[in-house]
Design a protein around this motif. Structure first.
Motif, mmCIF file in Angstrom:
data_model
loop_
_atom_site.group_PDB
_atom_site.id
_atom_site.type_symbol
_atom_site.label_atom_id
_atom_site.label_comp_id
_atom_site.label_asym_id
_atom_site.label_seq_id
_atom_site.Cartn_x
_atom_site.Cartn_y
_atom_site.Cartn_z
ATOM 1 N N LEU A 216 0.825 -1.218 0.000
ATOM 2 C CA LEU A 216 0.000 0.000 0.000
ATOM 3 C C LEU A 216 0.856 1.264 0.000
ATOM 4 O O LEU A 216 0.489 2.264 -0.606
ATOM 5 C CB LEU A 216 -0.895 0.011 1.243
ATOM 6 C CG LEU A 216 -2.351 -0.432 1.104
ATOM 7 C CD1 LEU A 216 -3.030 -0.398 2.458
ATOM 8 C CD2 LEU A 216 -3.108 0.426 0.119
ATOM 9 N N ILE A 228 -8.738 -2.648 -3.235
ATOM 10 C CA ILE A 228 -8.174 -3.603 -2.285
ATOM 11 C C ILE A 228 -8.833 -4.954 -2.556
ATOM 12 O O ILE A 228 -10.062 -5.066 -2.525
ATOM 13 C CB ILE A 228 -8.434 -3.183 -0.822
ATOM 14 C CG1 ILE A 228 -7.996 -1.728 -0.576
ATOM 15 C CG2 ILE A 228 -7.734 -4.144 0.130
ATOM 16 C CD1 ILE A 228 -6.521 -1.490 -0.701
ATOM 17 N N TYR A 230 -9.128 -9.231 -1.871
ATOM 18 C CA TYR A 230 -8.881 -10.362 -0.972
ATOM 19 C C TYR A 230 -9.771 -11.523 -1.397
ATOM 20 O O TYR A 230 -10.955 -11.336 -1.658
ATOM 21 C CB TYR A 230 -9.185 -9.990 0.492
ATOM 22 C CG TYR A 230 -8.773 -11.081 1.454
ATOM 23 C CD1 TYR A 230 -7.450 -11.188 1.875
ATOM 24 C CD2 TYR A 230 -9.692 -12.022 1.915
ATOM 25 C CE1 TYR A 230 -7.046 -12.192 2.736
ATOM 26 C CE2 TYR A 230 -9.311 -13.029 2.772
ATOM 27 C CZ TYR A 230 -7.983 -13.120 3.186
ATOM 28 O OH TYR A 230 -7.586 -14.129 4.023
ATOM 29 N N GLU A 236 -12.660 -3.335 -1.024
ATOM 30 C CA GLU A 236 -12.819 -1.890 -0.836
ATOM 31 C C GLU A 236 -12.216 -1.158 -2.020
ATOM 32 O O GLU A 236 -11.251 -1.631 -2.635
ATOM 33 C CB GLU A 236 -12.154 -1.433 0.465
ATOM 34 C CG GLU A 236 -12.420 0.032 0.808
ATOM 35 C CD GLU A 236 -12.070 0.403 2.244
ATOM 36 O OE1 GLU A 236 -12.238 1.581 2.601
ATOM 37 O OE2 GLU A 236 -11.623 -0.485 3.009
ATOM 38 N N ARG A 237 -12.772 0.009 -2.349
ATOM 39 C CA ARG A 237 -12.251 0.852 -3.419
ATOM 40 C C ARG A 237 -12.461 2.319 -3.064
ATOM 41 O O ARG A 237 -13.440 2.686 -2.405
ATOM 42 C CB ARG A 237 -12.906 0.511 -4.761
ATOM 43 C CG ARG A 237 -14.369 0.898 -4.887
ATOM 44 C CD ARG A 237 -14.908 0.493 -6.257
ATOM 45 N NE ARG A 237 -15.207 -0.934 -6.326
ATOM 46 C CZ ARG A 237 -15.061 -1.680 -7.419
ATOM 47 N NH1 ARG A 237 -14.625 -1.139 -8.540
ATOM 48 N NH2 ARG A 237 -15.362 -2.959 -7.406
ATOM 49 N N ILE A 243 -8.964 5.612 1.330
ATOM 50 C CA ILE A 243 -8.400 4.328 1.747
ATOM 51 C C ILE A 243 -7.517 4.482 2.981
ATOM 52 O O ILE A 243 -7.581 3.682 3.926
ATOM 53 C CB ILE A 243 -7.590 3.688 0.594
ATOM 54 C CG1 ILE A 243 -8.517 3.321 -0.574
ATOM 55 C CG2 ILE A 243 -6.820 2.466 1.088
ATOM 56 C CD1 ILE A 243 -9.547 2.262 -0.270
ATOM 57 N N PRO A 247 -10.488 4.036 6.141
ATOM 58 C CA PRO A 247 -10.668 2.647 5.696
ATOM 59 C C PRO A 247 -11.937 2.052 6.287
ATOM 60 O O PRO A 247 -12.233 2.263 7.462
ATOM 61 C CB PRO A 247 -9.410 1.941 6.223
ATOM 62 C CG PRO A 247 -8.959 2.774 7.384
ATOM 63 C CD PRO A 247 -9.305 4.188 7.019
ATOM 64 N N HIS A 249 -13.056 -1.391 5.443
ATOM 65 C CA HIS A 249 -13.057 -2.859 5.480
ATOM 66 C C HIS A 249 -11.996 -3.311 6.476
ATOM 67 O O HIS A 249 -10.915 -2.715 6.551
ATOM 68 C CB HIS A 249 -12.775 -3.439 4.091
ATOM 69 C CG HIS A 249 -13.100 -4.897 3.986
ATOM 70 N ND1 HIS A 249 -12.295 -5.881 4.503
ATOM 71 C CD2 HIS A 249 -14.165 -5.538 3.425
ATOM 72 C CE1 HIS A 249 -12.834 -7.073 4.258
ATOM 73 N NE2 HIS A 249 -13.969 -6.892 3.615
ATOM 74 N N TYR A 251 -10.030 -5.774 6.433
ATOM 75 C CA TYR A 251 -8.777 -6.184 5.789
ATOM 76 C C TYR A 251 -7.929 -4.961 5.441
ATOM 77 O O TYR A 251 -6.714 -4.951 5.663
ATOM 78 C CB TYR A 251 -9.081 -6.990 4.530
ATOM 79 C CG TYR A 251 -7.844 -7.408 3.758
ATOM 80 C CD1 TYR A 251 -6.852 -8.175 4.359
ATOM 81 C CD2 TYR A 251 -7.667 -7.021 2.431
ATOM 82 C CE1 TYR A 251 -5.718 -8.553 3.660
ATOM 83 C CE2 TYR A 251 -6.534 -7.407 1.718
ATOM 84 C CZ TYR A 251 -5.559 -8.164 2.339
ATOM 85 O OH TYR A 251 -4.442 -8.538 1.648
ATOM 86 N N THR A 252 -8.566 -3.912 4.917
ATOM 87 C CA THR A 252 -7.849 -2.671 4.613
ATOM 88 C C THR A 252 -7.227 -2.090 5.876
ATOM 89 O O THR A 252 -6.067 -1.652 5.877
ATOM 90 C CB THR A 252 -8.796 -1.631 3.978
ATOM 91 O OG1 THR A 252 -9.507 -2.221 2.899
ATOM 92 C CG2 THR A 252 -8.021 -0.429 3.468
ATOM 93 N N LYS A 253 -7.979 -2.097 6.956
ATOM 94 C CA LYS A 253 -7.472 -1.586 8.231
ATOM 95 C C LYS A 253 -6.248 -2.384 8.676
ATOM 96 O O LYS A 253 -5.270 -1.824 9.178
ATOM 97 C CB LYS A 253 -8.562 -1.642 9.297
ATOM 98 C CG LYS A 253 -9.745 -0.719 9.028
ATOM 99 C CD LYS A 253 -10.848 -0.929 10.062
ATOM 100 C CE LYS A 253 -12.082 -0.094 9.716
ATOM 101 N NZ LYS A 253 -13.197 -0.334 10.669
ATOM 102 N N ALA A 315 -17.181 -0.241 0.077
ATOM 103 C CA ALA A 315 -16.582 -1.350 0.819
ATOM 104 C C ALA A 315 -17.595 -2.476 0.949
ATOM 105 O O ALA A 315 -18.800 -2.227 1.077
ATOM 106 C CB ALA A 315 -16.112 -0.895 2.194
#
Length: 336
Positions: A216, A228, A230, A236-237, A243, A247, A249, A251-253, A315
């Motif tokens: 990232l 993002i 997974y 997420e976008r 982002i 954030p 989601h 996973y993004t976090k 997300a």
């Protein structure tokens, strides 16, 4: 005529193995405008590279696009003939692979390989192709191009080889450049140079870029939009501010928490717990639920749809659905 140079709608790509069907890409959608940079981020096995290879139609023998459409200027690439695909690759859309040493042929000179790409997609003569090859090497910052075209790949450094790959990808001035982990095998200083080069060439030539990476940190200042991924899906976008600073989601976090902090405020890294998803044994619900500290009952049972949180920011996480968050029990790390 569409405003987008590339539209990917509900793309599905599978690999058929002895163990079963691996759904590497499972319903990915995005749109790319001319002159914009799109970043696709995710860990190994998330489906980001397979998405890129699906666009180029360069999958391995056991890989197949099983659904969706890929529109280039409104035309579905999935319906192209072999001749049309041959014209599309290189001339309309080019790709830079992550390891230039395995992408360049060790028994041919740099000049021969560059000229071959030019002769393949243009009507230039051999003399003109050689001259154009030197122009491209000069464009990407290779010093002494007249000397370099006579050299073999092993005679160049890793950064120089990657510049040659960029020159080869841009030789026919494509509308779209896909860079698949273009800095993976390079040291930090060379990484920055290659990324700056891609950005400057994108602005100079006006092409659209898809930058595929697991990091990232390297795309924060480069991309107009970030996806993002997974488990073969987009979770997420949004743009860089959305982002990194909002954030949505889990996973993004987790990805953001795992970025090293050079300020010294964080004493240790915070890795994402658990192991990557097994694409042969996908859960009924969210692919990330087994690694999520906020997993709820509904996360195990239903795949969340993308929810628009603000303009351009979406997300696919049940935590953003108030009713689901209110009515479902949280099981911290229960599935890990």
């Amino acid at each position: 005529m569409s405003d987008y140079i590339l539209e990917v709608n509900n793309l599905k790509t599978s690999f058929y193995t002895q163990s079963g069907e691996v759904k590497a890409v499972n319903g990915v959608s995005f749109r790319l405008q001319p002159g914009k940079i799109l970043g696709i981020v995710g860990e190994s096995g998330s489906g980001k590279s397979v998405t890129a290879y699906s666009i180029m139609h360069i999958l391995t023998d056991n890989g197949f696009i099983t659904g969706g459409e890929i529109l280039y200027k409104g035309k579905d690439i999935n319906r192209f003939t072999k001749k049309q695909l041959h014209g599309f690759r290189g001339k309309c859309c080019s790709i830079i692979f992550q390891d230039p040493m395995t992408s360049l042929n060790p028994v041919y000179t740099i000049g021969n390989q560059l000229a071959e790409a030019i002769l393949l997609h243009t009507d230039k003569s051999k003399k003109q192709a050689k001259a154009h090859a030197m122009e491209m090497l000069e464009l990407v910052g290779v010093n002494e191009p007249a000397k370099r075209i006579k050299q073999y790949p092993f005679e160049l450094s890793g950064g120089m080889r990657q510049r040659v790959m960029i020159a080869m990808a841009l030789a026919c001035q494509p509308d779209i450049l896909i860079a698949d982990e273009p800095t993976t095998a390079l040291d930090v200083t060379i990484q920055a140079q290659i990324l700056e080069l891609i950005q400057s060439l994108q602005k100079k030539l006006g092409m659209a870029v898809i930058l595929v990476t697991h990091d990232l940190g390297i795309i924060a200042d480069l991309c107009d939009e970030i996806l993002i991924m997974y488990g073969g899906r987009v979770c997420e976008r949004g743009n860089a501010d959305q982002i990194f600073y909002a954030p949505a989601h889990e996973y993004t976090k987790g990805l953001i928490r795992s970025i090293p902090d050079i300020t010294g405020n964080k004493s240790r890294l915070e890795p994402i717990a658990g192991t990557p998803i097994n694409l042969l044994n996908m859960p009924d619900g969210c692919a990330f639920c087994a690694r999520c500290d906020n997993a709820m009952r509904i996360c195990l049972e239903q795949i969340p749809e993308e929810l628009e949180l603000s303009p351009g920011h979406k997300a696919a996480c049940w935590m953003n659905v108030k009713k689901a968050a209110d009515e479902n029990t949280v099981f911290p790390g229960a599935n890990r």
